[in-house]
Design a protein around this motif. Structure first.
Motif, mmCIF file in Angstrom:
data_model
loop_
_atom_site.group_PDB
_atom_site.id
_atom_site.type_symbol
_atom_site.label_atom_id
_atom_site.label_comp_id
_atom_site.label_asym_id
_atom_site.label_seq_id
_atom_site.Cartn_x
_atom_site.Cartn_y
_atom_site.Cartn_z
ATOM 1 N N VAL A 156 0.854 -1.178 0.000
ATOM 2 C CA VAL A 156 0.000 0.000 0.000
ATOM 3 C C VAL A 156 0.894 1.233 0.000
ATOM 4 O O VAL A 156 1.523 1.572 1.001
ATOM 5 N N CYS A 157 0.957 1.876 -1.155
ATOM 6 C CA CYS A 157 1.886 2.983 -1.340
ATOM 7 C C CYS A 157 1.153 4.311 -1.215
ATOM 8 O O CYS A 157 1.687 5.280 -0.700
ATOM 9 N N VAL B 106 -2.958 -13.373 3.329
ATOM 10 C CA VAL B 106 -2.513 -12.180 2.620
ATOM 11 C C VAL B 106 -1.782 -11.245 3.588
ATOM 12 O O VAL B 106 -2.173 -11.105 4.739
ATOM 13 N N ARG B 107 -0.728 -10.633 3.093
ATOM 14 C CA ARG B 107 -0.048 -9.578 3.850
ATOM 15 C C ARG B 107 -0.328 -8.249 3.162
ATOM 16 O O ARG B 107 -0.050 -8.090 1.976
ATOM 17 N N ILE B 108 -0.894 -7.294 3.887
ATOM 18 C CA ILE B 108 -1.177 -5.952 3.385
ATOM 19 C C ILE B 108 -0.261 -5.014 4.155
ATOM 20 O O ILE B 108 -0.346 -4.950 5.378
ATOM 21 N N GLU B 109 0.610 -4.299 3.465
ATOM 22 C CA GLU B 109 1.611 -3.538 4.221
ATOM 23 C C GLU B 109 1.833 -2.157 3.615
ATOM 24 O O GLU B 109 2.059 -2.015 2.422
ATOM 25 N N GLY B 110 1.722 -1.148 4.457
ATOM 26 C CA GLY B 110 2.004 0.217 4.049
ATOM 27 C C GLY B 110 3.438 0.588 4.376
ATOM 28 O O GLY B 110 4.059 -0.008 5.250
ATOM 29 N N PHE B 111 3.952 1.560 3.673
ATOM 30 C CA PHE B 111 5.332 1.986 3.937
ATOM 31 C C PHE B 111 5.499 3.424 3.454
ATOM 32 O O PHE B 111 4.682 3.932 2.693
#
Lengths: 344, 344
Positions: free
Chosen positions: A249-250, A276-281
């Motif tokens: 998640v950009c 599922v892996r949902i990852e912001g950065f």
């Protein structure tokens, strides 16, 4: 000699869709001040128009990244020339990239800047530093490789794939041996994805059903979805996510200009059963060695012809606000930069 | 001698809230068959009532984990005794835990079972194998340690914290040096969390505003949220998530019995700016060494008194369906197991 400082200020907090009336143009004399030790005068010359600036126009309660005070210059990633210097490592004539205001001249103290000031090596142009090796490009590179972690042969989908971040994320995955599908708006952008960025497929969200096309193109599911958009595009990807899929998640472009937040996927049980892996950065979390490596790889690939990159260069300080609006109308073709002075 | 085989069958697909009418009770003679090589006859005796079974009652289009055909026995984690055997590693008199139907007798071929059949060591009771060291307990342990990855001193929040998975997840984090807050329904469950599981705080979602209480109890944000529930509880946690927070998505109890899916968080930009990782998992993804380590740690901590665990044991095969319903009314106190024969 008195110089003229042109500025674009925040006239009011935008309500929903951004409008020219949210900005105010101002011109006033710039008298060169006596510099204190550690200070330099920057003559700005290139302004990157990036989606994230939109969030900083909201008030503090509604943005996570700081808020530009009313009446102050709009801020964004800017390339400039050092005009005068009392800083030994930032001498006159050198060029830098920093988060600066939308104005012609600014006094800064690089060592006291809350965000890093990047001094350009002599063999790097400001256009490269704002474009193919810029912060958005580094974001695409680091987000794809270090958050998405695609493996060769995997199926990767990127939204806003012809944009300054998405185009890099997509091609970094393609260079890494993945099958890559880009989502973009309109035939011209999709043609660019196929012919220049050499992706395996492109989906035109303005003229095609994204969920159906993803189902056709990804019969075994999406291994990595790099999302710049959110909303219904995120949902379409979640409906086609593979077991052990990752969602990077950009940004959530679909929400930036609406005032309403972009919601998450509609069925969290899918996150469980498909693991599922949902990852912001954010790019600021990566250390200097990682972003230097990103810049070096991006420049090398670009110079070797392995990586396509498009700068959409507009001209003139007066055009800055109107050019910025184009970003939310999909009117740009590549990384949008406004050149306001010949400093490179 | 002809035995009687009692069975609970799936009478119809539940529409929304589960009802006794969704189940059908049946009794018929069980004639011991000639066993083929590799087959054993299991006498079942203890049935674990776990939330995940609810999803298998839906039809295939609406469940991710396989679907129980209409008219077939309900399936779940079951403890049994090997009554007859033609398998050298599963001799008569040994006890096992496997996913079996809700019936008194069953012929199985352990080596052909799609899900692993767990042969109990002689020093482990079936109650331990279904309870403190059972699959739900392993899920709590592995999900917390290997997905949430809390560090000592971090703030951890667990929903459904008095349940068979949540109570283990919460205590594993407490044993690991975290500050742990449990969310559960009602004063008795919260008292258990404070006095027996020795958590730092408990929130009674039936009588308190979860979001407000989380804000009070977690002024620096939630580092790890282990979610069994979803819905408004997930949202309250997301509203209080720390930068670099992790959300372990284990299940979405709030949606199991409603027919509607549980949505994700309402603002995905928070996932970006707070750099949040949201990750689903299933216990089957962990290798045998990891789950054996989980079982060994859980049994040791329990026997040493470091880990509280409650079995809520009901009695009688005829009570099985009604006992299962209790799970969704919050009527159980701890891991719900129905004992139907004295085999342990």
């Amino acid at each position: 000699m008195a110089l003229t400082n042109r500025r674009w200020l925040l006239a009011r907090r935008p309500q929903g869709e951004l409008s020219l009336d949210d900005f105010a143009f101002e011109e006033r004399p710039f008298e060169e001040p006596e510099l204190a030790a550690g200070e330099v005068i920057v003559r700005t010359g290139l302004f990157a128009c990036t989606p994230t600036v939109r969030n900083m126009l909201n008030d503090a309660g509604h943005s996570h990244r700081g808020s530009i005070p009313l009446g102050n210059p709009i801020q964004g990633i800017t390339g400039g020339l050092i005009l005068r210097s009392r800083h030994p490592r930032y001498p006159e004539g050198k060029r830098l990239v920093a988060v600066l205001g939308w104005e012609d001249y600014r006094v800064i103290a690089p060592d006291l800047s809350p965000l890093p000031v990047f001094l350009l090596p002599d063999d790097m142009t400001i256009e490269e530093a704002l474009g193919v090796a810029g912060l958005n490009a580094q974001t695409g590179y680091c987000g794809m490789l270090h958050v998405g972690r695609p493996r060769p042969g995997e199926t990767v989908v990127v939204s806003a794939a012809s944009g300054s971040t998405g185009s890099i994320a997509a091609q970094v995955a393609r260079i890494g041996g993945c099958r890559v599908i880009g989502i973009a708006g309109g035939k011209a952008k999709c043609d660019w994805l196929l012919n220049e960025a050499r992706l395996d497929a492109a989906i035109d969200y303005k003229n095609e059903d994204v969920a159906n096309r993803l189902a056709e193109l990804c019969p075994e599911g999406i291994d990595v979805f790099y999302d710049n958009v959110g909303g219904s595009i995120l949902q379409a990807a979640m409906d086609n996510i593979a077991v052990h899929g990752r969602v990077v998640v950009c940004g959530q472009l679909s929400a930036y200009d609406s005032g309403a937040p972009a919601p998450g996927p509609d069925d969290m049980m899918k996150v469980v059963y498909s693991r599922v892996r949902i990852e912001g950065f954010v790019i600021g979390d990566f250390d200097a060695a990682t972003t230097r490596r990103a810049q070096a790889d991006l420049l090398r690939w670009h110079r070797e012809g392995a990586l396509a990159h498009r700068l959409d260069i507009r001209h003139g300080f007066e055009a800055l606000a109107a050019s910025y609006l184009d970003l939310f109308r999909g009117g740009n073709e590549g990384t949008l930069v406004v050149r306001t002075a010949d400093i490179d």
